[in-house]
Design a protein around this motif. Structure first.
Motif, PDB file in Angstrom:
ATOM      1  N   ASP A  24      66.948  25.415  -1.219  1.00 13.21           N
ATOM      2  CA  ASP A  24      67.192  26.702  -1.868  1.00 13.21           C
ATOM      3  C   ASP A  24      68.554  26.736  -2.573  1.00 13.21           C
ATOM      4  O   ASP A  24      69.331  25.767  -2.499  1.00 13.21           O
ATOM      5  CB  ASP A  24      67.028  27.842  -0.858  1.00 13.21           C
ATOM      6  CG  ASP A  24      68.175  27.977   0.130  1.00 13.21           C
ATOM      7  OD1 ASP A  24      69.170  27.215   0.072  1.00 13.21           O
ATOM      8  OD2 ASP A  24      68.090  28.881   0.990  1.00 13.21           O
ATOM      9  N   PRO A  25      68.876  27.832  -3.255  1.00 18.05           N
ATOM     10  CA  PRO A  25      70.164  27.911  -3.964  1.00 18.05           C
ATOM     11  C   PRO A  25      71.377  27.779  -3.047  1.00 18.05           C
ATOM     12  O   PRO A  25      72.465  27.408  -3.508  1.00 18.05           O
ATOM     13  CB  PRO A  25      70.116  29.295  -4.622  1.00 18.05           C
ATOM     14  CG  PRO A  25      68.658  29.596  -4.781  1.00 18.05           C
ATOM     15  CD  PRO A  25      68.015  28.999  -3.565  1.00 18.05           C
ATOM     16  N   ASP A  34      60.413  30.184 -13.364  1.00 22.58           N
ATOM     17  CA  ASP A  34      60.808  30.074 -11.954  1.00 22.58           C
ATOM     18  C   ASP A  34      59.774  30.667 -11.000  1.00 22.58           C
ATOM     19  O   ASP A  34      60.104  31.324 -10.003  1.00 22.58           O
ATOM     20  CB  ASP A  34      62.180  30.711 -11.715  1.00 22.58           C
ATOM     21  CG  ASP A  34      63.289  29.961 -12.430  1.00 22.58           C
ATOM     22  OD1 ASP A  34      63.366  28.738 -12.270  1.00 22.58           O
ATOM     23  OD2 ASP A  34      64.060  30.593 -13.185  1.00 22.58           O
ATOM     24  N   ALA A  90      64.043  30.836  -8.758  1.00 19.63           N
ATOM     25  CA  ALA A  90      65.234  30.456  -9.534  1.00 19.63           C
ATOM     26  C   ALA A  90      66.303  29.872  -8.618  1.00 19.63           C
ATOM     27  O   ALA A  90      66.601  30.418  -7.554  1.00 19.63           O
ATOM     28  CB  ALA A  90      65.787  31.676 -10.276  1.00 19.63           C
ATOM     29  N   GLY A  91      66.864  28.752  -9.027  1.00 15.97           N
ATOM     30  CA  GLY A  91      67.932  28.120  -8.259  1.00 15.97           C
ATOM     31  C   GLY A  91      67.457  27.125  -7.224  1.00 15.97           C
ATOM     32  O   GLY A  91      68.288  26.399  -6.657  1.00 15.97           O
ATOM     33  N   TYR A  92      66.152  27.095  -6.937  1.00 13.01           N
ATOM     34  CA  TYR A  92      65.646  26.051  -6.030  1.00 13.01           C
ATOM     35  C   TYR A  92      65.764  24.707  -6.729  1.00 13.01           C
ATOM     36  O   TYR A  92      65.423  24.564  -7.907  1.00 13.01           O
ATOM     37  CB  TYR A  92      64.204  26.349  -5.620  1.00 13.01           C
ATOM     38  CG  TYR A  92      64.131  27.327  -4.471  1.00 13.01           C
ATOM     39  CD1 TYR A  92      63.966  26.887  -3.164  1.00 13.01           C
ATOM     40  CD2 TYR A  92      64.254  28.698  -4.691  1.00 13.01           C
ATOM     41  CE1 TYR A  92      63.913  27.778  -2.103  1.00 13.01           C
ATOM     42  CE2 TYR A  92      64.208  29.598  -3.633  1.00 13.01           C
ATOM     43  CZ  TYR A  92      64.037  29.135  -2.344  1.00 13.01           C
ATOM     44  OH  TYR A  92      63.992  30.013  -1.296  1.00 13.01           O
ATOM     45  N   LYS A  93      66.249  23.716  -5.979  1.00  8.06           N
ATOM     46  CA  LYS A  93      66.690  22.483  -6.611  1.00  8.06           C
ATOM     47  C   LYS A  93      65.693  21.334  -6.484  1.00  8.06           C
ATOM     48  O   LYS A  93      65.570  20.513  -7.392  1.00  8.06           O
ATOM     49  CB  LYS A  93      68.035  22.083  -6.001  1.00  8.06           C
ATOM     50  CG  LYS A  93      69.080  23.178  -6.207  1.00  8.06           C
ATOM     51  CD  LYS A  93      70.315  22.977  -5.364  1.00  8.06           C
ATOM     52  CE  LYS A  93      71.282  24.150  -5.555  1.00  8.06           C
ATOM     53  NZ  LYS A  93      72.485  24.031  -4.727  1.00  8.06           N
TER      54      LYS A  93
END
Length: 463
Positions: free
Chosen positions: A271-272, A222, A249-252
């Motif tokens: 973003d998340p 990430d 982390a969690g960015y799509k």
């Protein structure tokens, strides 16, 4: 476009001053007399004004084009940035700069001294080029010129032939043989080449400022990693961009382009919390925090894919996104790091259902941003852009028969330096593969880019 006796007289004075002392060639000239230039009101060509990079560019070309000042260099760089935003090549920049050299000696004049001619290209409101305010905006003016070039020379035909004649057909100056432009062709080539490779004048995916297309990728840990392009179809390791420590982390989804108009490649990412976030590039291989682009409040929830390009022809980087209802939506950029609603591009009715990946580039060589997409049958399909915010059907690119099955990511840029948009794709064996574009809407096999041996395993996104 103009027959300005004041500016034409400046050229005559220059020629007379040099007669008998210098052999005039395409790459040697004298400066327009400063008193003449100072007598006409002018505006900056960049919101940042004249920068150290402009001074460096002027110094670089001084031995061949001695009259170019840092201000003139800033105007040349403004033109080059728009040419690159359109996905056009260096010859297009040479054509545009040739024209601006003759029309205004690279000055953004906001005082009309020949009829109502204004700006870098001395375009006339009365001839339908735009409003006075638009014509002294180098972004608008350059794109108006490029639009006229593409309309006069369709299907990439501006890519060959006499540049002076091309300028004359576009501008329709008072010198039918185009000799007024011919004296600047070689000089413009020198300036265009220098500006093309100068800091802030790089490719739409040039993160390190060397004029070559790079790849940014989210790694298994990430982190956003730079892979520097070599301009010959391969990439090398460039290191983390920012931030580190797995904070992506969690960015799509993410895409890249110059969203704030500073000539440097940026990142836009969902973003998340389902907001579209702007990460401005510094032109040296890293990005920083820029904040939400629009809209906020988690309204990007359910968007499946995003890509970027100048889809509406205004010279600013837009975003195209597959929405939760499987429609391709345009979000026009404002050139200042934000986007707004632009509506469906085509087709509507959820017909993008099942499309797995999208990317953008000028794949057919018409100077407009297109979409390439992996369809439900694992074929790479071209959707040519119309330059007004919509796309149409272009058919399969290559290969057909579902041979793109298992490809995990795709992105596009000119990776081999031939002026055509290529595809880079992560294959089923986790290798990054180059598919060179032919400039006519298709791609071919180019082989692995680097590294090989499945070392791209676990990478989550590339752009």
């Amino acid at each position: 476009m103009k027959t300005n006796p004041l500016l034409r007289a400046a050229g005559v004075l220059v020629s007379l001053a040099l007669a008998g002392t210098v052999t005039m060639t395409g790459t040697a000239s004298a400066e327009v007399p400063s008193a003449m230039a100072a007598s006409i009101s002018q505006l900056p060509c960049s919101p940042a004004g004249v920068t150290a990079a402009d001074t460096a560019l002027a110094n670089q070309v001084h031995g061949q084009v001695s009259w170019v000042t840092a201000y003139n260099a800033s105007c040349a760089r403004a033109i080059v940035n728009q040419v690159k935003a359109r996905g056009l090549n260096q010859r297009a920049a040479q054509i545009a700069i040739t024209t601006a050299m003759d029309e205004s000696t690279l000055h953004n004049y906001n005082q009309a001294v020949d009829a109502d001619s204004l700006g870098l290209f001395q375009q006339r409101p009365s001839m339908g080029w735009g409003t006075p305010a638009q014509l002294v905006d180098p972004v608008y003016a350059t794109n108006a010129f490029l639009n006229a070039m593409l309309n006069n020379y369709p299907n990439g035909s501006w890519g060959s032939g006499d540049i002076a004649a091309i300028c004359q057909k576009i501008q329709k100056s008072g010198t039918p043989d185009g000799s007024n432009y011919r004296r600047y062709v070689d000089q413009a080539g020198v300036v265009a080449a220098a500006a093309w490779n100068s800091a802030g004048g790089g490719s739409a995916k040039d993160f390190n400022g060397n004029g070559l297309a790079d790849i940014a990728a989210l790694d298994p840990g990430d982190n956003l990693i730079l892979f520097s392009g070599n301009g010959a179809g391969a990439v090398g390791w460039g290191g983390p961009m920012w931030p580190t420590g797995g904070q992506w982390a969690g960015y799509k989804q993410f895409t890249t382009g110059d969203f704030n108009g500073d000539g440097k490649s940026d990142v836009a990412a969902i973003d998340p919390g389902d907001n579209l976030i702007f990460f401005p590039g510094n032109g040296a291989g890293a990005v920083g925090w820029g904040g939400p682009m629009w809209p906020t409040g988690g309204q990007w929830a359910g968007y499946k894919k995003i890509t970027s390009g100048d889809f509406n022809g205004d010279g600013r980087t837009d975003i195209a996104a597959l929405d939760p209802g499987d429609n391709l939506i345009l979000f026009p950029g404002n050139g200042a790091g934000a986007v707004t609603w632009g509506g469906p591009m085509w087709p509507t009715g959820g017909q993008w259902a099942g499309y797995k990946k999208i990317t953008s580039g000028d794949f057919n060589g018409d100077g407009r941003s297109d979409i390439a997409a992996l369809d439900p049958g694992d074929n790479l399909i071209l959707f040519p852009g119309n330059g007004a915010g919509a796309v149409g059907w272009g058919g399969p690119m290559w290969p057909t028969g579902g041979q793109w099955a298992g490809y995990k990511q795709i992105t596009a840029a000119d990776y081999n330096g031939d002026g055509r948009s290529d595809i880079a794709a992560l294959d089923p064996g986790d290798n990054l593969i180059l598919f060179p574009g032919n400039g006519a809407g298709s791609v071919g096999w180019g082989g692995p880019m680097w590294p090989t041996g499945g070392q791209w395993a676990g990478y989550k996104a590339i752009s």
